[in-house]
Structure formats: C-alpha cells, structure tokens
Design an enzyme around this catalytic site. Structure first.
Site, PDB file in Angstrom:
ATOM      1  N   LYS A 109     -10.905 -69.037 -28.080  1.00 25.47           N
ATOM      2  CA  LYS A 109      -9.817 -68.058 -27.200  1.00 25.47           C
ATOM      3  C   LYS A 109     -10.581 -67.288 -26.316  1.00 25.47           C
ATOM      4  O   LYS A 109     -11.481 -66.591 -26.525  1.00 25.47           O
ATOM      5  CB  LYS A 109      -9.311 -67.350 -28.373  1.00 25.47           C
ATOM      6  CG  LYS A 109      -8.046 -66.322 -27.550  1.00 25.47           C
ATOM      7  CD  LYS A 109      -7.121 -65.388 -28.356  1.00 25.47           C
ATOM      8  CE  LYS A 109      -6.030 -64.888 -27.650  1.00 25.47           C
ATOM      9  NZ  LYS A 109      -5.322 -63.946 -28.667  1.00 25.47           N
ATOM     10  N   ASP A 114      -7.323 -61.138 -36.291  1.00 27.60           N
ATOM     11  CA  ASP A 114      -8.488 -61.210 -35.269  1.00 27.60           C
ATOM     12  C   ASP A 114      -9.374 -60.257 -36.006  1.00 27.60           C
ATOM     13  O   ASP A 114      -9.179 -59.142 -36.354  1.00 27.60           O
ATOM     14  CB  ASP A 114      -8.069 -60.722 -33.956  1.00 27.60           C
ATOM     15  CG  ASP A 114      -7.464 -61.519 -33.132  1.00 27.60           C
ATOM     16  OD1 ASP A 114      -6.542 -62.516 -33.691  1.00 27.60           O
ATOM     17  OD2 ASP A 114      -7.332 -61.778 -32.042  1.00 27.60           O
ATOM     18  N   LYS A 138     -13.590 -66.119 -30.367  1.00 28.07           N
ATOM     19  CA  LYS A 138     -12.717 -65.277 -29.013  1.00 28.07           C
ATOM     20  C   LYS A 138     -13.741 -64.521 -28.485  1.00 28.07           C
ATOM     21  O   LYS A 138     -14.633 -63.885 -29.135  1.00 28.07           O
ATOM     22  CB  LYS A 138     -11.803 -64.506 -29.696  1.00 28.07           C
ATOM     23  CG  LYS A 138     -10.851 -63.715 -28.832  1.00 28.07           C
ATOM     24  CD  LYS A 138      -9.688 -63.056 -29.503  1.00 28.07           C
ATOM     25  CE  LYS A 138      -9.137 -62.076 -28.579  1.00 28.07           C
ATOM     26  NZ  LYS A 138      -8.065 -61.236 -29.302  1.00 28.07           N
TER      27      LYS A 138
END
Length: 182
Positions: free
Chosen positions: A136, A45, A106
């Site tokens: 996400k 990430d 995300k």
C-alpha cells in the site's frame, strides 16, 4: 470505539495501532488491535517502531508485528515509514512483516516529517514481498500521475486523502486508480 453494526452494508472499517509514532509497546499495540477487532474492525494498520530497525533489531520488529497479528481478526497492514529508512531497513521491515504474518506492507502514515510514499520505496517493497503480500502506497499521493506511478511500481492499494483531486486527473479509462482502495 463504538461497536460496528450490521447495518453498515459493504463499508469496511479500518483502524490504526501505534499511531502516529510507532513507539508504543507491542502489548499496547496488540491490545488496541484486539479491542478494534472485537468491535468489528475489518482491517488493522500498525505503525512499527522504526527505532528498533535503526538499532539493527528487526527481530523485535517481527515480534511486535506478530503480537498484533495474533490479536487481529481481519487484514493486517504494517506501516514502515519508508521515507525514514534506508533500503536495507525497508527490506528488513518487509521481511519481518511477512515472517510475522502481515497481509500488507504500507509506506507511511502520511505524518512523518521525512515524507510519504516514493516510487523507489514501493518498487523495493514490491520486489521484497513479491505477490505474497500487498503493498500500500500512502502519503503524498496528490494527483493522478503520482497514483499511476505508484501502481506501476507495484502498489496494490493506494492511501489517498485527496481522492477527488486524484480522480479529477484521470483520463477517463480508470486504469491504475481502479486498483487502489480510495
């Protein structure tokens, strides 16, 4: 980070680059991603530099994402801190993520003072990336009803720090929550 060993079974290992502010240089983020990938991370990430979006420079955001993508062996999830962005900036961040080769966008680190995931942001992100990227929802999802709303809005994964509390609110059929990665 210690090297990941083969005796970890089906456990997936993830790490975060540029955490929590995203104000690291693209080179530093790429170095973190390369080291984590070399040590066995399955997913990386990265936190984008939202200041670049605020300055109207999505091209530089795309360049930093691309640098991390090139250094990452596994999945790349791009954290955009949606609560701190306008709708236009969310769209720009999603487009930059897709153009740079990310696998997911995300919503948040869960640490930004502006907040975490919102249904509106997830809907906007999902509409922007379609089925080409995953979405996400992460940050502030503390109960089953909220988790379910995020999935209904288009989240394909959920980031939960209180999984037990969320699952405790399920009605037993496991819908919605089964789709997350708790």
């Amino acid at each position: 980070m210690l090297p990941i060993t083969d005796d970890m079974g089906d456990v997936k290992v993830a790490t975060v680059c540029g955490f929590p502010s995203g104000n690291h240089t693209p080179q530093a983020k790429a170095f973190e991603a390369a080291q984590a990938s070399a040590n066995g991370a399955d997913e990386v990430d990265m936190v984008i530099n939202i200041g670049l979006l605020k300055e109207g420079r999505p091209d530089l955001v795309e360049a930093e994402i691309r640098a991390v993508r090139e250094a990452t062996r596994g999945l790349l999830k791009v954290i955009i801190e949606s609560a701190a962005l306008t709708d236009d900036e969310i769209v720009a961040a999603c487009r930059a993520s897709e153009a740079a080769g990310a696998d997911y966008v995300k919503t948040s680190t869960g640490f930004h003072p502006a907040g975490g995931a919102s249904v509106h942001a997830v809907e906007l992100m999902a509409a922007t990336v379609g089925e080409r990227l995953g979405v996400k929802a992460s940050g502030g999802i503390r109960d089953y009803a909220t988790a379910n709303k995020m999935v209904e809005a288009g989240a394909t994964r959920l980031g939960l720090s209180g999984t037990a509390a969320v699952l405790a609110g399920a009605d037993g059929d496991g819908d919605a929550v089964d789709q997350g990665d708790y």
